[in-house]
Write a protein that holds these residues in place. Structure first.
Motif, short mmCIF file in Angstrom:
data_model
loop_
_atom_site.label_atom_id
_atom_site.label_comp_id
_atom_site.label_asym_id
_atom_site.label_seq_id
_atom_site.Cartn_x
_atom_site.Cartn_y
_atom_site.Cartn_z
N TYR A 17 18.01 14.14 -29.47
CA TYR A 17 18.21 15.08 -28.15
C TYR A 17 18.78 16.38 -28.63
O TYR A 17 19.48 16.46 -29.75
N ASN A 51 12.80 4.00 -26.90
CA ASN A 51 13.21 4.75 -25.73
C ASN A 51 14.06 5.98 -25.97
O ASN A 51 13.71 6.92 -25.40
N LEU A 54 11.81 8.59 -27.99
CA LEU A 54 10.74 9.33 -26.76
C LEU A 54 11.22 10.15 -25.83
O LEU A 54 10.84 11.11 -25.69
N ALA A 55 12.48 9.47 -25.14
CA ALA A 55 13.17 10.35 -24.38
C ALA A 55 14.03 11.65 -24.71
O ALA A 55 13.89 12.74 -24.23
N LEU A 57 12.69 13.37 -27.58
CA LEU A 57 11.67 14.25 -27.92
C LEU A 57 11.01 14.98 -26.70
O LEU A 57 10.93 16.10 -26.65
N ARG A 58 11.09 14.25 -25.62
CA ARG A 58 10.75 14.75 -24.23
C ARG A 58 11.67 15.96 -23.76
O ARG A 58 11.56 16.95 -23.41
N THR A 59 12.73 15.37 -23.86
CA THR A 59 14.26 16.34 -23.71
C THR A 59 14.04 17.55 -24.54
O THR A 59 14.44 18.69 -24.05
N ARG A 60 13.80 17.12 -25.84
CA ARG A 60 13.81 18.59 -26.68
C ARG A 60 12.84 19.47 -26.38
O ARG A 60 12.93 20.74 -26.36
N LEU A 61 11.61 19.00 -26.21
CA LEU A 61 10.43 20.03 -25.70
C LEU A 61 10.72 20.55 -24.63
O LEU A 61 10.42 21.81 -24.23
N GLY A 62 11.62 19.91 -23.37
CA GLY A 62 12.01 20.62 -22.14
C GLY A 62 12.68 21.62 -22.77
O GLY A 62 12.69 22.79 -22.09
#
Length: 369
Positions: A17, A51, A54-55, A57-62
């Motif tokens: 994260y 989980n 993946l979560a 990486l999604r947060t980091r991209l956001g």
């Protein structure tokens, strides 16, 4: 000890994260994960690991996407677009100078192709000059349209040029990437004349005059060296680039060593002036300009340092030798990887600066004993 092992492993997983997210939610997330763990559990479950990753990486991209939308990035894009357009204007001016058909006289000195200037050779200069004028006049749409049009034309001409003479095309590939950077940067929304506001009139004029001086030095050297050839006078050649991949016009010619060094000093002074002018831009904008420029710089270094043998083979074999897919893959992926690394280093640098600023603020607010 089992609980501590599990906690440390969960903490390592949570590093996926962003730091800002961990600062706010890490303890809460860690508490939930430890509460749901089995009494004798020492390692995170596969499901929890998947989980979390993946979560994270999604947060980091956001976080990255939101970071790219801040004002400093918009300012850096506006400045980078203008600087790239000015650089391409100067590069095409230099290419025009090198194509000037001058009287070579009885001496065949190795300076410039001298193939003669054609009408189409003026087109890139006109386009990038128009892009610069449109940016400074506060006309972003014409600037974007012209920038992308110039890039599309370059891409369309690339296959034919590469098939006939691959070495100069590959050696100039970084200019195509610079055009891509210019087009993308100009497309980023920004207030009108934002590049001028960030750079300031004095700094911008300094950059323009320095780039014009570089082209002028090559022009004067071209004319002077032609006179040397006509007179049959001795001459000295100073190569500005000693790799075989470099173009032959990257040389200075003079009647004496001192004259060549004088030309070289003028070029170094002008180049240093441009670097100092950009280095004095506000810190956050300057760092982002460096990130946006990283792929171009990397591509220049990659071509010059790895393709010497390929260039020599093309010179000696008598027929074109083309790059293999692995070489094209390296030319495509290494600059992108450099951009990603530069972006990561920028984030870490600015996180450190924010933490230092928070520490100083806390020190000022704490009572003096």
């Amino acid at each position: 000890m089992t609980g501590r092992d599990l906690e440390s492993r969960y903490r390592r997983l949570l590093t996926v994260y962003p730091w800002e997210h961990r600062r706010r939610y890490e303890e809460e997330m860690l508490g939930v994960l430890l509460e749901d763990a089995r009494p004798d559990q020492r390692h995170p479950d596969i499901g929890d690991m998947t989980n979390l990753v993946l979560a994270g990486l999604r947060t980091r991209l956001g976080w990255t996407a939101r970071g790219l939308a801040d004002r400093a990035w918009h300012d850096a894009a506006a400045v980078t677009g203008l600087l790239a357009a000015l650089t391409l204007l100067a590069l095409n001016g230099h290419a025009l100078v090198s194509k000037m058909e001058l009287d070579r006289g009885p001496m065949a000195y190795p300076f410039g192709s001298g193939d003669g200037v054609e009408a189409l050779d003026w087109l890139p200069i006109g386009v990038w000059a128009a892009v610069c004028v449109a940016v400074l006049a506060g006309l972003p749409r014409p600037a974007v349209a012209l920038g992308w049009a110039a890039l599309v034309v370059e891409i369309a001409l690339f296959p034919a040029q590469y098939s006939t003479d691959p070495v100069p095309v590959v050696s100039g590939l970084w200019q195509l990437v610079l055009g891509l950077v210019a087009a993308i940067a100009l497309t980023v929304p920004a207030p009108r004349r934002r590049a001028l506001a960030v750079l300031g009139t004095r700094r911008l004029l300094t950059i323009i005059f320095a780039l014009a001086a570089i082209v002028a030095v090559f022009l004067v050297n071209r004319l002077a060296s032609s006179q040397l050839a006509t007179d049959g006078s001795p001459y000295h050649v100073f190569p500005l680039h000693d790799n075989k991949i470099a173009r032959r016009e990257l040389e200075l010619v003079g009647g004496s060593t001192g004259q060549v060094l004088f030309y070289l000093a003028l070029l170094l002074a002008a180049g240093l002036t441009v670097l100092i002018a950009v280095a004095t831009v506000d810190g956050p904008v300057r760092r982002r300009i460096a990130v946006l420029s990283a792929p171009v710089v990397t591509l220049v270094m990659l071509v010059n340092q790895t393709l010497d043998g390929w260039a020599v083979s093309n010179m000696n074999m008598g027929h074109p030798i083309y790059l293999v897919p692995a070489q094209w893959a390296a030319l495509a992926t290494v600059p992108l990887l450099t951009f990603a690394i530069a972006l990561l280093l920028l984030r870490r640098r600015e996180q450190t600066l924010r933490m230092v600023a928070l520490g100083r603020t806390a020190d000022r607010k704490s009572p003096t004993p």
